[in-house]
Scaffold this motif. Structure first.
Motif, PDB file in Angstrom:
ATOM      1  N   SER A   1      33.930  41.588  33.790  1.00 59.58           N
ATOM      2  CA  SER A   1      34.251  40.231  34.233  1.00 59.58           C
ATOM      3  C   SER A   1      35.715  40.024  33.898  1.00 59.58           C
ATOM      4  O   SER A   1      36.268  40.685  33.017  1.00 59.58           O
ATOM      5  CB  SER A   1      33.381  39.188  33.526  1.00 59.58           C
ATOM      6  N   MET A   2      36.345  39.125  34.594  1.00 63.32           N
ATOM      7  CA  MET A   2      37.763  38.882  34.371  1.00 63.32           C
ATOM      8  C   MET A   2      38.016  38.420  32.930  1.00 63.32           C
ATOM      9  O   MET A   2      38.975  38.850  32.295  1.00 63.32           O
ATOM     10  CB  MET A   2      38.291  37.860  35.372  1.00 63.32           C
ATOM     11  N   ASP A   3      37.139  37.568  32.377  1.00 64.35           N
ATOM     12  CA  ASP A   3      37.308  37.085  31.004  1.00 64.35           C
ATOM     13  C   ASP A   3      37.207  38.217  29.991  1.00 64.35           C
ATOM     14  O   ASP A   3      38.016  38.314  29.064  1.00 64.35           O
ATOM     15  CB  ASP A   3      36.252  36.020  30.676  1.00 64.35           C
TER      16      ASP A   3
ATOM     17  N   VAL B   1      43.558  35.319  30.587  1.00 69.97           N
ATOM     18  CA  VAL B   1      42.769  35.526  31.798  1.00 69.97           C
ATOM     19  C   VAL B   1      43.590  35.189  33.043  1.00 69.97           C
ATOM     20  O   VAL B   1      43.415  35.797  34.104  1.00 69.97           O
ATOM     21  CB  VAL B   1      41.436  34.744  31.736  1.00 69.97           C
ATOM     22  N   GLY B   2      44.533  34.245  32.903  1.00 68.80           N
ATOM     23  CA  GLY B   2      45.408  33.921  34.032  1.00 68.80           C
ATOM     24  C   GLY B   2      46.249  35.110  34.455  1.00 68.80           C
ATOM     25  O   GLY B   2      46.512  35.302  35.646  1.00 68.80           O
TER      26      GLY B   2
ATOM     27  N   VAL C   1      45.327  38.234  34.281  1.00 66.59           N
ATOM     28  CA  VAL C   1      44.437  39.130  35.024  1.00 66.59           C
ATOM     29  C   VAL C   1      44.261  38.614  36.457  1.00 66.59           C
ATOM     30  O   VAL C   1      44.354  39.379  37.416  1.00 66.59           O
ATOM     31  CB  VAL C   1      43.067  39.272  34.325  1.00 66.59           C
ATOM     32  N   TYR C   2      44.035  37.304  36.601  1.00 64.62           N
ATOM     33  CA  TYR C   2      43.861  36.739  37.940  1.00 64.62           C
ATOM     34  C   TYR C   2      45.141  36.834  38.769  1.00 64.62           C
ATOM     35  O   TYR C   2      45.092  37.167  39.956  1.00 64.62           O
ATOM     36  CB  TYR C   2      43.400  35.276  37.865  1.00 64.62           C
ATOM     37  N   ARG C   3      46.293  36.548  38.148  1.00 65.37           N
ATOM     38  CA  ARG C   3      47.550  36.641  38.903  1.00 65.37           C
ATOM     39  C   ARG C   3      47.815  38.068  39.352  1.00 65.37           C
ATOM     40  O   ARG C   3      48.303  38.312  40.444  1.00 65.37           O
ATOM     41  CB  ARG C   3      48.726  36.142  38.047  1.00 65.37           C
TER      42      ARG C   3
ATOM     43  N   GLY D   1      43.888  39.059  41.365  1.00 62.52           N
ATOM     44  CA  GLY D   1      43.308  38.123  42.320  1.00 62.52           C
ATOM     45  C   GLY D   1      41.840  37.838  42.114  1.00 62.52           C
ATOM     46  O   GLY D   1      41.438  36.698  41.967  1.00 62.52           O
ATOM     47  N   ASP D   2      41.010  38.860  42.112  1.00 58.15           N
ATOM     48  CA  ASP D   2      39.573  38.673  41.918  1.00 58.15           C
ATOM     49  C   ASP D   2      38.974  39.956  41.350  1.00 58.15           C
ATOM     50  O   ASP D   2      39.641  40.980  41.210  1.00 58.15           O
ATOM     51  CB  ASP D   2      38.873  38.244  43.211  1.00 58.15           C
ATOM     52  N   ARG D   3      37.717  39.868  41.026  1.00 57.52           N
ATOM     53  CA  ARG D   3      37.020  40.976  40.389  1.00 57.52           C
ATOM     54  C   ARG D   3      36.997  42.225  41.277  1.00 57.52           C
ATOM     55  O   ARG D   3      37.171  43.346  40.808  1.00 57.52           O
ATOM     56  CB  ARG D   3      35.605  40.516  40.072  1.00 57.52           C
TER      57      ARG D   3
ATOM     58  N   LEU E   1      40.266  44.011  41.120  1.00 57.87           N
ATOM     59  CA  LEU E   1      40.422  44.664  39.824  1.00 57.87           C
ATOM     60  C   LEU E   1      39.673  46.001  39.813  1.00 57.87           C
ATOM     61  O   LEU E   1      40.195  47.024  39.366  1.00 57.87           O
ATOM     62  CB  LEU E   1      39.915  43.757  38.702  1.00 57.87           C
TER      63      LEU E   1
END
Length: 198
Positions: free
Chosen positions: A41-43, A53-54, A56-58, A61-63, A66
């Motif tokens: 999971s992103m977290d 976590v921001g 990772v998202y930046r 973008g999404d799981r 990744l």
């Protein structure tokens, strides 16, 4: 013919961004290896990588993206093999022989990383088709089909040949129907047989 580009090369980046990217990918790979693909999971990846976590998202973008990044190294090796490697997978063999070599190699690759590919494909409904690798596979197959059977609908047939290698169907055949990998490859050969007919 112009050489096809290998997709998935990370763009040039600042040293700190490159370090964060490596940390995130290493953390994701370790989570997958130790706890299975569902643990990603992103977290959790952010905590394991020691970044927000921001970040990772930046970065991803999404799981699904990744997970694609985690399998990127293997993907680049595969692409290099069919674009510029030795025959029969690479240039130099007859088109139909290359088609067969490509589909068998892609079946092997799917076998090795099916759980990761399934996670990557479980994003938006068109996640598999938005991935740059799918587009490259499709162009490669369409080119070889066009050389093998010039009157054929190469774009349609390229999609049809790639469809059995979607991770969800592949895993269903392997785990639910207990089909051995060699049976799947034989089925791909049967699909190709029509292209080699006069």
């Amino acid at each position: 013919m112009r050489e096809l580009p290998v997709t998935g090369r990370p763009p040039a980046e600042r040293a700190d961004a490159a370090l964060n990217r490596r940390r995130i990918l290493r953390a994701a790979a370790e989570l997958i290896d130790t706890r299975g693909v569902e643990a990603v999971s992103m977290d959790e990846v952010a905590r394991a990588a020691g970044v927000g976590v921001g970040t990772v998202y930046r970065r991803f973008g999404d799981r699904a993206r990744l997970v694609y990044a985690v399998i990127d190294d293997r993907e680049r090796e595969f692409q290099a093999a069919f674009i510029q490697g030795p025959p029969p997978l690479g240039p130099g063999a007859p088109p139909l022989v290359r088609l067969r070599a490509f589909l068998h190699a892609l079946a092997d690759r799917t076998e090795a990383q099916a759980d990761l590919l399934l996670m990557a494909e479980s994003g938006p409904p068109d996640a598999r088709f938005r991935d740059g690798s799918y587009g490259l596979y499709h162009r490669h197959l369409a080119m070889l089909i066009g050389r093998t059977a010039p009157a054929a609908d190469a774009p349609y047939l390229a999609d049809a040949l790639l469809a059995p290698l979607a991770a969800n169907l592949f895993l269903h055949q392997r785990r639910v129907r207990a089909m051995p990998l060699e049976r799947i490859k034989a089925g791909l050969d049967a699909l190709l047989a029509g292209l080699g007919a006069p």
